[in-house]
Write a protein that holds these residues in place. Structure first.
Motif, short mmCIF file in Angstrom:
data_model
loop_
_atom_site.label_atom_id
_atom_site.label_comp_id
_atom_site.label_asym_id
_atom_site.label_seq_id
_atom_site.Cartn_x
_atom_site.Cartn_y
_atom_site.Cartn_z
N ALA A 57 31.14 54.86 33.64
CA ALA A 57 30.38 54.48 32.43
C ALA A 57 30.11 52.98 32.48
O ALA A 57 30.98 52.20 32.84
CB ALA A 57 31.15 54.84 31.17
N ARG A 58 28.90 52.60 32.13
CA ARG A 58 28.52 51.19 32.16
C ARG A 58 29.22 50.42 31.04
O ARG A 58 29.38 50.93 29.93
CB ARG A 58 27.01 51.04 32.04
N LEU A 59 29.60 49.18 31.36
CA LEU A 59 30.33 48.35 30.41
C LEU A 59 29.43 47.22 29.91
O LEU A 59 28.62 46.68 30.67
CB LEU A 59 31.57 47.75 31.07
N PRO A 60 29.57 46.82 28.64
CA PRO A 60 28.81 45.67 28.16
C PRO A 60 29.19 44.42 28.95
O PRO A 60 30.30 44.32 29.50
CB PRO A 60 29.22 45.55 26.69
N ALA A 61 28.27 43.48 29.02
CA ALA A 61 28.49 42.32 29.88
C ALA A 61 28.03 41.02 29.23
O ALA A 61 26.97 40.96 28.61
CB ALA A 61 27.76 42.51 31.20
N VAL A 62 28.86 40.01 29.39
CA VAL A 62 28.50 38.63 29.09
C VAL A 62 28.19 38.01 30.44
O VAL A 62 29.08 37.81 31.26
CB VAL A 62 29.65 37.89 28.38
N CYS A 63 26.91 37.73 30.70
CA CYS A 63 26.45 37.29 32.03
C CYS A 63 26.13 35.79 32.04
O CYS A 63 26.05 35.14 31.00
CB CYS A 63 25.20 38.06 32.42
N ALA A 64 25.90 35.29 33.26
CA ALA A 64 25.45 33.91 33.45
C ALA A 64 26.35 32.92 32.71
O ALA A 64 25.87 31.99 32.07
CB ALA A 64 23.99 33.74 33.03
N ASN A 65 27.66 33.16 32.80
CA ASN A 65 28.64 32.27 32.16
C ASN A 65 28.43 32.11 30.66
O ASN A 65 28.66 31.04 30.10
CB ASN A 65 28.65 30.90 32.84
N GLY A 66 27.99 33.19 30.01
CA GLY A 66 27.85 33.17 28.56
C GLY A 66 26.45 33.06 28.04
O GLY A 66 26.22 33.18 26.84
N VAL A 68 23.82 35.05 28.64
CA VAL A 68 23.14 36.33 28.42
C VAL A 68 24.17 37.39 28.02
O VAL A 68 25.18 37.56 28.71
CB VAL A 68 22.40 36.80 29.69
N ILE A 69 23.92 38.09 26.93
CA ILE A 69 24.80 39.18 26.50
C ILE A 69 24.00 40.47 26.55
O ILE A 69 22.93 40.57 25.94
CB ILE A 69 25.38 38.91 25.10
N TYR A 70 24.54 41.44 27.28
CA TYR A 70 23.78 42.63 27.64
C TYR A 70 24.46 43.91 27.20
O TYR A 70 25.65 44.11 27.41
CB TYR A 70 23.59 42.65 29.16
N ASP A 71 23.68 44.79 26.58
CA ASP A 71 24.11 46.13 26.20
C ASP A 71 23.52 47.11 27.20
O ASP A 71 22.32 47.40 27.16
CB ASP A 71 23.64 46.46 24.78
N PRO A 72 24.34 47.66 28.12
CA PRO A 72 23.78 48.53 29.15
C PRO A 72 23.36 49.90 28.65
O PRO A 72 22.52 50.55 29.26
CB PRO A 72 24.94 48.66 30.15
N HIS A 73 23.91 50.34 27.54
CA HIS A 73 23.57 51.66 27.02
C HIS A 73 22.15 51.68 26.45
O HIS A 73 21.41 52.65 26.63
CB HIS A 73 24.59 52.08 25.98
#
Length: 263
Positions: A57-66, A68-73
């Protein structure tokens, strides 16, 4: 039962092994956890697919050292905090004046595309990656991350040099074993991005356990209620952490969580 309501973990050097793979044990533990897991990474958005392909299952992610915040669902970027064009002009000008042996690149389009100078080393071909035609292209649109590389400097010395040149107008950190510095807008860190996500979910810092291995993890580890350094962590990470676990190759995150949550 552990008191934490959320697990926050870095990816490279932390959750995955040195071949960029999730172990079977780690997958089983993540699946069995009774609390949510958030990936908090320096990776751009486009670099999540290889990890998502390994997860059930895809997990939410805080990317680019904060930044970008991404909801994969929902396949939705919930929040971005990029360097503006004006900030990029300022930061790049400071770096050009103070830092020798410099090569630059930018993460744009929320981290879905990458533009780089001709001197930037490219290890694989990707249609989302392109060399710039003119220097002005680096500053022509907001960037969630500016990257600065030296071919000769010591990694820690290079970070110190870049940080001094920036003078606090932007955040500088590193997650690579090479002299590669990652630059974000002022105030943008893993801690800031994770704090935003947790506030949205009604979770406080003391309810978070976090794992990391490199200097870009330090703000997150300092913010979280429990900070766990990997056995392979940079000395600066160990210094701010509450305790350590095994290395990423030895499934350090999974081993710690199995014991903490009795799973």
């Amino acid at each position: 039962m552990a008191p934490w309501r959320l697990v926050a973990t870095d990816i490279d050097g932390t959750l995955i092994d040195d071949e960029r793979r999730l172990s079977r044990r780690t997958i089983e533990v993540l699946t069995a956890l009774p609390v949510p897991v958030v990936l908090v990474t320096g990776r751009p958005l486009r670099w999540l697919e290889d990890l998502y392909d390994q997860l059930p299952a895809r997990l939410p992610a805080v990317c680019a050292n904060g930044a970008v915040i991404y909801d994969p669902h929902a396949d939705q970027v919930l929040r971005t905090d990029p360097l503006s064009c004006e900030a990029l002009v300022d930061v790049i000008g400071r770096l050009r004046d103070a830092v020798p042996d410099l090569s630059l690149a930018v993460e744009i389009e929320d981290g879905r595309a990458f533009r780089h100078e001709s001197t930037w080393p490219i290890r694989w071909v990707d249609h989302r990656v392109r060399v710039i035609a003119t220097p002005e292209e680096l500053t022509s649109e907001p960037a969630v991350k500016l990257l600065a590389r030296s071919a000769t400097a010591d990694p820690d010395d290079f970070l110190e040099l870049v940080s001094k040149a920036l003078g606090g107008v932007a955040e500088a950190t590193r997650s690579s074993s090479s002299a590669l510095v990652e630059i974000s807008a002022a105030g943008v860190t893993k801690a800031a991005g994770l704090a935003w996500f947790c506030e949205r979910e009604g979770i406080t810092a003391d309810q978070v356990v976090a794992f990391g291995d490199m200097p870009n993890d330090i703000p997150m580890l300092a913010w979280a209620g429990r900070a766990v350094a990997m056995g392979n962590a940079h000395p600066a990470v160990r210094a701010v952490s509450d305790e350590s676990t095994l290395t990423n190759v030895a499934d350090g995150v999974a081993v710690y969580l199995q014991k903490a949550f009795n799973i």
